[in-house]
Design a protein around this motif. Structure first.
Motif, PDB file in Angstrom:
ATOM      1  N   ARG A 110       0.740  -1.037   0.192  1.00  0.00           N
ATOM      2  CA  ARG A 110      -0.098   0.010   0.080  1.00  0.00           C
ATOM      3  C   ARG A 110       0.938   1.144  -0.066  1.00  0.00           C
ATOM      4  NH1 ARG A 110      -5.258  -1.276   1.453  1.00  0.00           N
ATOM      5  NH2 ARG A 110      -5.703  -3.262   2.465  1.00  0.00           N
ATOM      6  N   PRO A 111       0.214   2.388  -0.456  1.00  0.00           N
ATOM      7  CA  PRO A 111       1.336   3.556  -0.535  1.00  0.00           C
ATOM      8  C   PRO A 111       1.628   3.803   0.895  1.00  0.00           C
ATOM      9  CG  PRO A 111      -0.772   3.882  -1.851  1.00  0.00           C
ATOM     10  CD  PRO A 111      -0.955   2.623  -1.102  1.00  0.00           C
ATOM     11  N   GLY A 112       3.039   4.091   1.071  1.00  0.00           N
ATOM     12  CA  GLY A 112       3.633   4.308   2.238  1.00  0.00           C
ATOM     13  C   GLY A 112       3.859   3.005   3.109  1.00  0.00           C
ATOM     14  N   GLY A 113       3.576   2.089   2.806  1.00  0.00           N
ATOM     15  CA  GLY A 113       3.658   0.876   3.574  1.00  0.00           C
ATOM     16  C   GLY A 113       4.621  -0.043   3.145  1.00  0.00           C
ATOM     17  N   HIS A 114       4.413  -1.126   3.623  1.00  0.00           N
ATOM     18  CA  HIS A 114       5.627  -2.425   3.308  1.00  0.00           C
ATOM     19  C   HIS A 114       4.776  -3.429   2.722  1.00  0.00           C
ATOM     20  CE1 HIS A 114       3.847  -3.464   7.083  1.00  0.00           C
ATOM     21  NE2 HIS A 114       4.051  -4.763   6.787  1.00  0.00           N
ATOM     22  N   PRO A 115       5.841  -4.377   1.883  1.00  0.00           N
ATOM     23  CA  PRO A 115       5.078  -5.326   1.103  1.00  0.00           C
ATOM     24  C   PRO A 115       4.589  -6.481   1.922  1.00  0.00           C
ATOM     25  CG  PRO A 115       7.303  -4.875   0.034  1.00  0.00           C
ATOM     26  CD  PRO A 115       7.123  -4.203   1.398  1.00  0.00           C
ATOM     27  N   VAL A 116       3.177  -6.923   1.577  1.00  0.00           N
ATOM     28  CA  VAL A 116       2.584  -8.016   2.368  1.00  0.00           C
ATOM     29  C   VAL A 116       2.416  -9.193   1.558  1.00  0.00           C
ATOM     30  CG1 VAL A 116       0.389  -8.494   3.574  1.00  0.00           C
ATOM     31  CG2 VAL A 116       1.499  -5.994   3.872  1.00  0.00           C
ATOM     32  N   PHE A 117       2.848 -10.141   1.956  1.00  0.00           N
ATOM     33  CA  PHE A 117       2.653 -11.378   1.128  1.00  0.00           C
ATOM     34  C   PHE A 117       1.187 -11.808   1.047  1.00  0.00           C
ATOM     35  CE2 PHE A 117       3.609 -15.690  -0.212  1.00  0.00           C
ATOM     36  CZ  PHE A 117       2.729 -16.442   0.411  1.00  0.00           C
ATOM     37  N   LEU A 118       0.851 -11.859  -0.085  1.00  0.00           N
ATOM     38  CA  LEU A 118      -0.451 -12.415  -0.485  1.00  0.00           C
ATOM     39  C   LEU A 118      -0.590 -14.006  -0.804  1.00  0.00           C
ATOM     40  CD1 LEU A 118      -1.524  -9.872  -3.296  1.00  0.00           C
ATOM     41  CD2 LEU A 118      -2.006  -9.908  -0.756  1.00  0.00           C
ATOM     42  N   ILE A 119       0.199 -14.552  -1.609  1.00  0.00           N
ATOM     43  CA  ILE A 119      -0.300 -16.091  -2.023  1.00  0.00           C
ATOM     44  C   ILE A 119       1.268 -16.455  -2.531  1.00  0.00           C
ATOM     45  CG2 ILE A 119      -0.564 -15.772  -4.374  1.00  0.00           C
ATOM     46  CD1 ILE A 119      -3.379 -17.554  -3.295  1.00  0.00           C
ATOM     47  N   GLN A 120       1.204 -17.804  -2.499  1.00  0.00           N
ATOM     48  CA  GLN A 120       2.293 -18.572  -3.162  1.00  0.00           C
ATOM     49  C   GLN A 120       1.723 -19.484  -3.965  1.00  0.00           C
ATOM     50  OE1 GLN A 120       6.185 -20.011  -1.603  1.00  0.00           O
ATOM     51  NE2 GLN A 120       5.060 -21.937  -1.585  1.00  0.00           N
ATOM     52  N   LEU A 121       2.299 -19.830  -5.406  1.00  0.00           N
ATOM     53  CA  LEU A 121       1.693 -20.824  -6.394  1.00  0.00           C
ATOM     54  C   LEU A 121       2.738 -21.606  -6.629  1.00  0.00           C
ATOM     55  CD1 LEU A 121      -0.226 -18.383  -8.858  1.00  0.00           C
ATOM     56  CD2 LEU A 121      -1.208 -19.641  -6.951  1.00  0.00           C
ATOM     57  N   VAL A 122       2.457 -22.928  -6.676  1.00  0.00           N
ATOM     58  CA  VAL A 122       3.822 -23.742  -6.901  1.00  0.00           C
ATOM     59  C   VAL A 122       3.780 -24.682  -8.107  1.00  0.00           C
ATOM     60  CG1 VAL A 122       5.032 -25.810  -5.682  1.00  0.00           C
ATOM     61  CG2 VAL A 122       4.120 -23.871  -4.208  1.00  0.00           C
ATOM     62  N   LYS A 123       2.368 -25.224  -8.350  1.00  0.00           N
ATOM     63  CA  LYS A 123       2.162 -26.342  -9.279  1.00  0.00           C
ATOM     64  C   LYS A 123       1.673 -25.598 -10.788  1.00  0.00           C
ATOM     65  CE  LYS A 123      -0.153 -29.312  -6.172  1.00  0.00           C
ATOM     66  NZ  LYS A 123      -1.391 -29.736  -5.896  1.00  0.00           N
ATOM     67  N   SER A 124       2.280 -26.234 -11.883  1.00  0.00           N
ATOM     68  CA  SER A 124       2.191 -25.619 -13.229  1.00  0.00           C
ATOM     69  C   SER A 124       0.773 -25.649 -13.368  1.00  0.00           C
ATOM     70  CB  SER A 124       3.020 -26.865 -14.150  1.00  0.00           C
ATOM     71  OG  SER A 124       2.362 -26.504 -15.353  1.00  0.00           O
ATOM     72  N   GLY A 125       0.257 -24.486 -13.928  1.00  0.00           N
ATOM     73  CA  GLY A 125      -1.188 -24.252 -14.265  1.00  0.00           C
ATOM     74  C   GLY A 125      -2.232 -23.890 -13.002  1.00  0.00           C
ATOM     75  N   GLU A 126      -1.596 -23.773 -11.800  1.00  0.00           N
ATOM     76  CA  GLU A 126      -2.323 -23.593 -10.628  1.00  0.00           C
ATOM     77  C   GLU A 126      -3.052 -22.272 -10.745  1.00  0.00           C
ATOM     78  OE1 GLU A 126       0.110 -23.904  -6.976  1.00  0.00           O
ATOM     79  OE2 GLU A 126      -1.465 -24.109  -5.830  1.00  0.00           O
ATOM     80  N   VAL A 127      -4.475 -22.311 -10.204  1.00  0.00           N
ATOM     81  CA  VAL A 127      -5.176 -21.083 -10.287  1.00  0.00           C
ATOM     82  C   VAL A 127      -5.563 -21.125  -8.813  1.00  0.00           C
ATOM     83  CG1 VAL A 127      -7.573 -19.978 -10.919  1.00  0.00           C
ATOM     84  CG2 VAL A 127      -5.712 -21.273 -12.504  1.00  0.00           C
ATOM     85  N   LYS A 128      -5.567 -19.898  -7.956  1.00  0.00           N
ATOM     86  CA  LYS A 128      -6.079 -19.892  -6.792  1.00  0.00           C
ATOM     87  C   LYS A 128      -6.813 -18.472  -6.494  1.00  0.00           C
ATOM     88  CE  LYS A 128      -2.593 -22.201  -3.789  1.00  0.00           C
ATOM     89  NZ  LYS A 128      -1.548 -22.195  -2.778  1.00  0.00           N
ATOM     90  N   LYS A 129      -7.816 -18.561  -5.650  1.00  0.00           N
ATOM     91  CA  LYS A 129      -8.484 -17.434  -5.560  1.00  0.00           C
ATOM     92  C   LYS A 129      -8.662 -16.798  -4.202  1.00  0.00           C
ATOM     93  CE  LYS A 129     -11.723 -17.946  -9.631  1.00  0.00           C
ATOM     94  NZ  LYS A 129     -13.138 -17.869  -9.988  1.00  0.00           N
TER      95      LYS A 129
END
Lengths: 114, 114
Positions: A38-57
């Motif tokens: 966010r503006p003025g903030g620090h990076p925050v982890f959202l998600i990790q994808l590992v598999k080929s073709g993986e889709v996460k919501k």
């Protein structure tokens, strides 16, 4: 050296419109991670994808990892002003088994007009 | 509060000076990473420590050095400062060596060299 590229660099949308950012790596990745700053903030982890073709919501956010594990995308449906910020993708450095060093893309900065 | 503590939050110093940035990782995390973020650049990797040992080094200038202490806190030392060293310096931690499951970032130290 290994590079992670993101497009677009900036995106302005009207609230309620969809948004997509794309991430491309010069090498195959064992996994890809997404962060939001966010503006003025620090990076925050959202998600990790590992598999080929993986889709996460996550609610209105959809993350996809390409079949070749060299690209990824983040799609936000019906943007809200709370989505404002810079979205980074990041992947581990290839061949570095002794470190968790991540190579970050340059980020896509999203502005949302109410 | 992310659990990663960085001090100081802001630092203004003159060219040629030396400063020390401090980072306490999240409880239980053994890995500490340092990244530099300039206005026109993304997150540039500086160095990674795991349980007191240096594991990877980025394009870190010779004027910069770091260490991780037995209590796992880390310090980044920047000497002979130049105007171009002005940036946000982030520390991040992760539980594992390889950074799987993402980094937790601190709120950063904004360094201004005048």
């Amino acid at each position: 050296g290994q590079q992670v590229m993101q497009i677009p660099q900036y995106q302005h949308v009207q609230e309620g419109e969809d948004f997509t950012t794309y991430c491309n790596s010069s090498t195959t990745l064992s996994n890809i991670q997404w962060y939001k700053q966010r503006p003025g903030g620090h990076p925050v982890f959202l998600i990790q994808l590992v598999k080929s073709g993986e889709v996460k919501k996550q609610k209105r956010l959809t993350f996809q990892f390409g079949e070749a594990k060299k690209n990824s995308s983040l799609h936000i449906t019906a943007t809200q002003t709370t989505d404002v910020g810079t979205y980074f993708c990041a992947g581990p450095e290839k061949g570095s088994s002794n470190t968790g060093k991540l190579i970050f893309g340059q980020g896509t900065t999203l502005q949302v007009k109410p | 509060d992310s659990g990663v503590t960085q001090t100081p939050k802001h630092l203004i110093t003159a060219t040629g000076q030396r400063v020390t940035l401090r980072c306490s990782p999240r409880s239980g995390d053994l890995s500490v990473y340092w990244y530099q973020q300039s206005l026109d650049q993304g997150l540039q990797f500086l160095i990674h420590y795991y349980n007191g040992e240096e594991r990877a080094k980025g394009n870190i200038l010779e004027r910069f050095s770091a260490q991780q202490f037995p209590d796992l806190h880390s310090e980044l030392n920047l000497s002979s400062l130049e105007l171009g060293d002005s940036a946000l310096y982030f520390c991040a931690s992760s539980v594992a060596l390889r950074g799987s499951y993402g980094y937790t970032f601190g709120s950063g130290t904004r360094l201004t060299v005048v």
